[in-house]
Design an enzyme around this catalytic site. Sequence first.
Site, PDB file in Angstrom:
ATOM      1  CB  CYS A   1     -70.034   4.361  33.583  1.00 20.48           C
ATOM      2  SG  CYS A   1     -69.997   3.370  35.090  1.00 20.48           S
TER       3      CYS A   1
ATOM      4  CD  GLN B   1     -70.244   3.342  39.787  1.00 24.57           C
ATOM      5  OE1 GLN B   1     -71.266   3.896  40.143  1.00 24.57           O
ATOM      6  NE2 GLN B   1     -69.533   3.769  38.763  1.00 24.57           N
TER       7      GLN B   1
ATOM      8  CG  HIS C   1     -75.789   4.399  34.725  1.00 22.49           C
ATOM      9  ND1 HIS C   1     -75.151   4.488  33.501  1.00 22.49           N
ATOM     10  CD2 HIS C   1     -74.808   4.155  35.635  1.00 22.49           C
ATOM     11  CE1 HIS C   1     -73.849   4.287  33.680  1.00 22.49           C
ATOM     12  NE2 HIS C   1     -73.616   4.091  34.966  1.00 22.49           N
ATOM     13  CD  GLU C   2     -75.326   5.434  39.317  1.00 20.78           C
ATOM     14  OE1 GLU C   2     -74.607   4.551  39.832  1.00 20.78           O
ATOM     15  OE2 GLU C   2     -74.918   6.201  38.427  1.00 20.78           O
TER      16      GLU C   2
END
Length: 188
Positions: A96, A51, A138-139
Amino acid sequence: MSLLPITLCGDKILRKKTSLVTDIDDKTIGIIADMFETMRNANGVGLAANQIGLNKQIFVVDVSPVEGYEKYKPIAMINPKIISKSDDTNSVEEGCLSIPELRAEVIRPKSVFVSFFDVDMKEHTIEAEELFARVIQHEYDHLQGILFIDYFDDDMKKRYKKHLEKIRKRKLDIDYPISSSTDYYLIK
Ligand code: ZN
């Protein structure tokens, strides 16, 4: 420390499986510090390396700003592995930083056992529950090139199609630094 631009849904790096970290040098430690700063600046509780344009198996989590989680320490996980997941699941709204202004419920296991290395390359295994477990999952997904929108059913995919298109074309007003192009890489 500095703020790093956050990659957006549609950026190629978010769909690539990240590479194992083989050694932690000062540069990587600096990037991890920047990741914490970048995450907090954007009011996030988790951020994965891809990200911020780095194709490495690293993510940071800090759930302490959330009510009830004040005692949780910020943590960086390197080469994480989800060893087991509970059969119990729950459905909780997620967001997110790479998919701004979209929140939706996702069903995930309530707790997970995760192993990871810290910045001294020492291995740990912990059990995570509730929100902490959710953020880790999620990560962890990010590091495999998976986004939470991938769990949407066809109806939801249709509903959010235009919004995702807007993100890809950078037509949203986002109040934190974002990647300049869909090919953004911090380090190739
Ligand atoms: Zn995310």
